[in-house]
Design an enzyme around this catalytic site. Structure first.
Site, PDB file in Angstrom:
ATOM      1  CD  GLN A   1      -2.828  -0.968  -0.113  1.00 14.88           C
ATOM      2  OE1 GLN A   1      -3.500   0.019  -0.377  1.00 14.88           O
ATOM      3  NE2 GLN A   1      -2.749  -2.002  -0.931  1.00 14.88           N
TER       4      GLN A   1
ATOM      5  CG  HIS B   1      -1.651   2.344  -3.799  1.00 17.35           C
ATOM      6  ND1 HIS B   1      -2.157   2.224  -5.069  1.00 17.35           N
ATOM      7  CD2 HIS B   1      -1.987   1.208  -3.159  1.00 17.35           C
ATOM      8  CE1 HIS B   1      -2.774   1.057  -5.192  1.00 17.35           C
ATOM      9  NE2 HIS B   1      -2.680   0.419  -4.048  1.00 17.35           N
TER      10      HIS B   1
ATOM     11  CD  GLU C   1      -8.298   1.510   0.599  1.00 17.74           C
ATOM     12  OE1 GLU C   1      -8.701   1.458  -0.575  1.00 17.74           O
ATOM     13  OE2 GLU C   1      -7.200   2.024   0.914  1.00 17.74           O
ATOM     14  CG  HIS C   2      -6.745  -2.486   1.935  1.00 16.32           C
ATOM     15  ND1 HIS C   2      -6.284  -1.270   1.474  1.00 16.32           N
ATOM     16  CD2 HIS C   2      -7.423  -3.055   0.907  1.00 16.32           C
ATOM     17  CE1 HIS C   2      -6.681  -1.110   0.218  1.00 16.32           C
ATOM     18  NE2 HIS C   2      -7.370  -2.175  -0.151  1.00 16.32           N
TER      19      HIS C   2
ATOM     20  CG  ASP D   1      -5.384  -4.026  -4.299  1.00 20.13           C
ATOM     21  OD1 ASP D   1      -6.430  -3.611  -3.774  1.00 20.13           O
ATOM     22  OD2 ASP D   1      -4.269  -3.501  -4.099  1.00 20.13           O
TER      23      ASP D   1
ATOM     24  CG  HIS E   1     -50.698  12.754   4.527  1.00 25.55           C
ATOM     25  ND1 HIS E   1     -50.460  13.924   3.866  1.00 25.55           N
ATOM     26  CD2 HIS E   1     -49.609  11.964   4.319  1.00 25.55           C
ATOM     27  CE1 HIS E   1     -49.270  13.868   3.284  1.00 25.55           C
ATOM     28  NE2 HIS E   1     -48.731  12.679   3.539  1.00 25.55           N
TER      29      HIS E   1
END
Length: 860
Positions: free
Chosen positions: A685, A688, A754-755, A788, A847
């Site tokens: 990661q 990235h 996230e992971h 991934d 109503h």
């Protein structure tokens, strides 16, 4: 790399891809002058750093860094070799240690803002009265190192003359320059050079010293504006013969030259040509007009010759073919040099070591010029390493760490890693407060929403108003795909656009099937029906979203995997129209992997654009781009801001999947975890982007176990092609030491990664304690990479802590759930009184009456 003075002007170029600009000078032409000027912004910081990594040796780069967010960003540019960086005047004191490498920049002609080393003034306008006054003042005061950047549209001819009058260094836009001496719409470089050189000869020729890349003088020639023009245009050695006119070096002898650099001396009365010489320069049987090479340059030529065709029995040839022997000799000679005592011994042993070291370098393809370029690059660094010997060498020499007690510092500061190692800082959760711990775990700061919106909103409005024209314009500007004439490729996609090798096709097909199986299993088996009271049946059924836009990022990596993760569930859901969007390459093409995926999932079209402009095109539609109902897919801060902006615009009528930020991973590891596995997951990661963050939660690991992971992170990182990005990411990543799994899970759930990777005993059981995470990877044989790409789960996940509120992309992301109610007369009688009473409480009489009328009708 040469150390000569740069030319007395700079070439202003766009972001690095702009150096391939077809509407002006290209990178090779700019490199001949070696002095470009860049406008550095946060959006292109990564591109600039990658560009410097590849091309630093070519340039004396100057950068306007006033738009950058932090001092660290500026220092990184200086470390990469920027010769001079311009910053806002108020921040100048932060760079006092860097002398004339950091200068202030202002937007008005205010010479008082100059530091002792100089100044950059932007937006020069020759028509402005205040600029006229400045020129008059500067022409008499002769300020030092004043750079002028012209306003758009300023005529270059007059700008150069005015800058010379003001004793200033003009910054000339590359788009206004050309190597074609016959061009009428641009200024030729040879003309600009000729304006600056001084010749005392009647014929106006200027002496030209010719050297090789190592700086060895090959000879003396003469140049004219015409010969310079031909040299720049052909990028070869072209000179002006006093007898024969233009002299194309090597045209008859075959001893040609590749032009590397042109420079002027300090008095502007001598040119310097740096060339790669093929064969000899001199007409005699010697390398250059001043004699043959000697010393290290001569050794290099011999080694290059031996590598190409060595005489039988050559010792050097043996070294080239026997790697172990060469390695042993380098270590042997290094040790003998270390043991040398006298001047004679040191010189003798150093000569031996240089011979073997240069043999190794040339064996690997590195030249003496490459070695010198690296030496020069290191000299430009502003952050210094301690320079300590590595463990085994230090131990061999008896070097030990000092025994004196270190000063008391905070538990976090005490565990900062050495600056030359790629390892994460550490924090012991038992020794810090909860506030300190959470502060340490903060994600890298992003730009404020207001700042980003100020950038993306005009782009969105432009695309909404001007459609294809605006979309193409931004693609030309940001992606440099100036040859692109249509912003869309429509299905069916031509086979030549998805030409791939068999191995890649197999990998995509395997991933496609697994993702398809997993998402197909998420389908509702049948519509939901529940009888809530006698006569009242409530139901829910699902329908696909008809039109979806799938954003596939470009930038630092090609991401066909994202096309799969978005396209396959959209296909499984039954969406009628799939529109992909992804930035094109500079030649206007899209990566074939993405086209192949688009073909497999049945996409209607591919929008050749990225950023806010692609989001706007899909949200509102253009002449060529179909409007969509929902936009999904990850992206940078600007893409995320654009997605959120259009989703809040009722005129767009479009929804989005989730907010997204930089990628992140949190690994929980115990004593049984494999250090190499842990490091590889962290780095997967970290590569990235520099704004990615990785967290390790170490459960009851001792110092030896922690050190083993640190060493694996460092060694594996050094082997990665994106090591510089990893360095940036690891700089704000953390190892958190905890005592037990419960504490690890508490911190993880608060961070909401996230992971989440569980490299612990009985990892499957620990999943019960996971409350907040985008996706969980269970056990040592489950690297995040499988998620991934090919396992089947989706990799479009919530980041930046949004896993507390959002799910990752799944089949439901492409579906609408519609409810229904079906009442009999009995059912309305059973629930009618409750409905009427609540309507009465809310004072919504219509109503209430809608029920009452029906109930009265039943009574009749």
């Amino acid at each position: 790399m040469e150390t000569e003075l740069p030319l007395p002007f700079l070439i202003s170029v766009a972001v690095p891809p702009g150096l391939a600009n077809l509407d002006g000078l290209n990178r090779e032409e700019v490199s001949l002058l070696g002095n470009p000027f860049f406008q550095a912004t946060p959006q292109i910081q990564d591109k600039l750093l990658r560009f410097f990594n590849r091309h630093n040796y070519e340039f004396h780069a100057h950068l306007d860094a006033s738009a950058l967010d932090s001092r660290d960003d500026v220092l990184t540019l200086l470390d990469r070799g920027a010769r001079r960086v311009f910053v806002a005047p108020e921040t100048l004191p932060e760079y006092a240690d860097f002398g004339d490498r950091v200068l202030p920049v202002v937007s008005k002609p205010d010479i008082s803002a100059a530091s002792e080393h100089g100044l950059l003034i932007k937006n020069f306008d020759p028509e402005s009265p205040e600029w006229s006054a400045f020129v008059e003042n500067a022409s008499s005061s002769k300020p030092k190192n004043v750079y002028l950047l012209p306003a758009d549209g300023t005529p270059l001819d007059s700008f150069i003359q005015i800058a010379r009058k003001a004793n200033a260094i003009p910054i000339l836009p590359s788009t206004g320059l050309t190597t074609d001496r016959n061009a009428t719409d641009k200024v030729s470089l040879s003309k600009v050079l000729a304006l600056y050189w001084k010749s005392d000869r009647q014929d106006g020729l200027i002496p030209t010293v010719v050297t090789d890349e190592a700086g060895v003088a090959l000879g003396l020639a003469y140049s004219s504006e015409e010969s310079i023009g031909e040299a720049l245009k052909t990028q070869t050695g072209v000179y002006q013969s006093r007898k024969r006119g233009l002299w194309f070096k090597g045209a008859t002898s075959g001893d040609t030259q590749e032009l590397v650099r042109i420079a002027l001396d300090c008095d502007n009365d001598t040119l310097k040509f740096v060339v790669k010489q093929k064969g000899r320069f001199c007409h005699l049987q010697q390398f250059g007009c001043f004699g043959n090479l000697s010393g290290i340059p001569a050794l290099e030529q011999v080694l290059l010759s031996r590598k190409q065709s060595a005489p039988e029995g050559s010792y050097t040839a043996r070294l080239f073919s026997d790697e172990k022997l060469l390695r042993a000799k380098i270590m042997e000679e290094a040790e003998e040099l270390c043991d040398a005592k006298t001047v004679e011994e040191a010189a003798f042993e150093a000569a031996d070591l240089i011979y073997f070291a240069l043999t190794k370098a040339i064996s690997a393809g590195a030249t003496l010029a490459d070695i010198e370029a690296n030496l020069d690059a290191k000299s430009y660094k502003v952050t210094r390493r301690p320079g300590n010997a590595k463990g085994k060498w230090a131990e061999k020499e008896g070097i030990k760490a000092g025994s004196s007690e270190p000063p008391k510092v905070s538990p976090i500061a005490a565990q900062q890693p050495p600056k030359d190692k790629i390892i994460m800082q550490r924090v012991d959760s038992s020794r810090v407060s909860e506030v300190e711990l959470l502060k340490t775990l903060q994600r890298p700061s992003q730009k404020s929403p207001e700042t980003i919106l100020r950038i993306v909103t005009p782009i969105i409005d432009d695309v909404r108003k001007n459609g294809d024209k605006a979309l193409l314009s931004y693609t030309h500007k940001f992606e440099k795909a100036t040859s692109l004439t249509s912003p869309v490729i429509k299905a069916p996609f031509p086979k030549e656009l998805m030409s791939l090798d068999a191995e890649t096709i197999k990998a995509i097909d395997t991933s496609f099937e697994n993702i398809k199986k997993f998402h197909a299993a998420q389908k509702d088996d049948k519509p939901l029906q529940v009888e809530t009271m006698p006569g009242i049946v409530c139901g829910r059924f699902s329908r696909p979203i008809e039109r979806v836009g799938l954003y596939i990022p470009g930038g630092t990596a090609v991401l066909p995997s994202t096309a799969l993760m978005l396209g396959v569930p959209a296909m499984v859901a039954g969406c009628q129209k799939l529109v992909l969007a992804s930035p094109p390459r500079p030649d206007g093409s899209i990566t074939p992997e993405i086209v192949y995926v688009a073909h497999k999932v049945g996409a209607e079209s591919i929008v050749l654009a990225g950023g806010a402009q692609a989001v706007a095109a899909m949200a509102y539609g253009t002449e060529s781009v179909s409007k969509v109902d929902k936009i999904l897919g990850p992206g940078n801060q600007f893409v995320t801001a654009a997605k959120m902006h259009v989703s809040n615009d009722t005129n767009a009528g479009v929804s989005i999947d989730m907010p997204a930020g930089p990628s992140e991973v949190l690994v929980i590891a115990d004593k049984d975890a494999n250090p190499a596995f842990v490091a590889s997951d962290l780095l997967s990661q970290a590569e990235h982007g520099v704004d990615s963050q990785v967290i390790l939660i170490a459960i009851d690991l001792d110092e030896q176990q922690l050190a083993a992971i640190d060493e694996q992170v460092h060694q594996q990182a050094l082997a990665l092609p994106r090591v510089d990005i990893v360095r940036g990411s690891i700089a704000h990543s953390v190892t958190v030491q905890v005592k037990n799994l419960q504490e690890a899970m508490r911190i993880s759930n608060e961070y909401a990664p996230e992971h989440l990777i569980l490299q612990i005993n009985d990892a499957a059981k620990a999943v019960d304690q996971v409350m907040n995470a985008g996706s969980v990877f269970i056990g040592e044989w489950t690297p995040e990479s499988v998620g991934d790409y090919s396992a089947g789960v989706n990799h479009s996940l919530p980041t930046y802590g949004f896993a507390k509120q959002y799910s990752g992309v799944n089949l439901a992301s492409f579906m609408k759930h519609i409810t229904c109610s079906n009442l009999t007369a009995e059912g309305l009688r059973n629930v009618g009184s409750a409905v009427m009473q609540l309507a009465k409480v809310e004072e919504l009489e219509a109503h209430r009456r809608a029920v009452e009328i029906r109930l009265n009708h039943m009574k009749k």
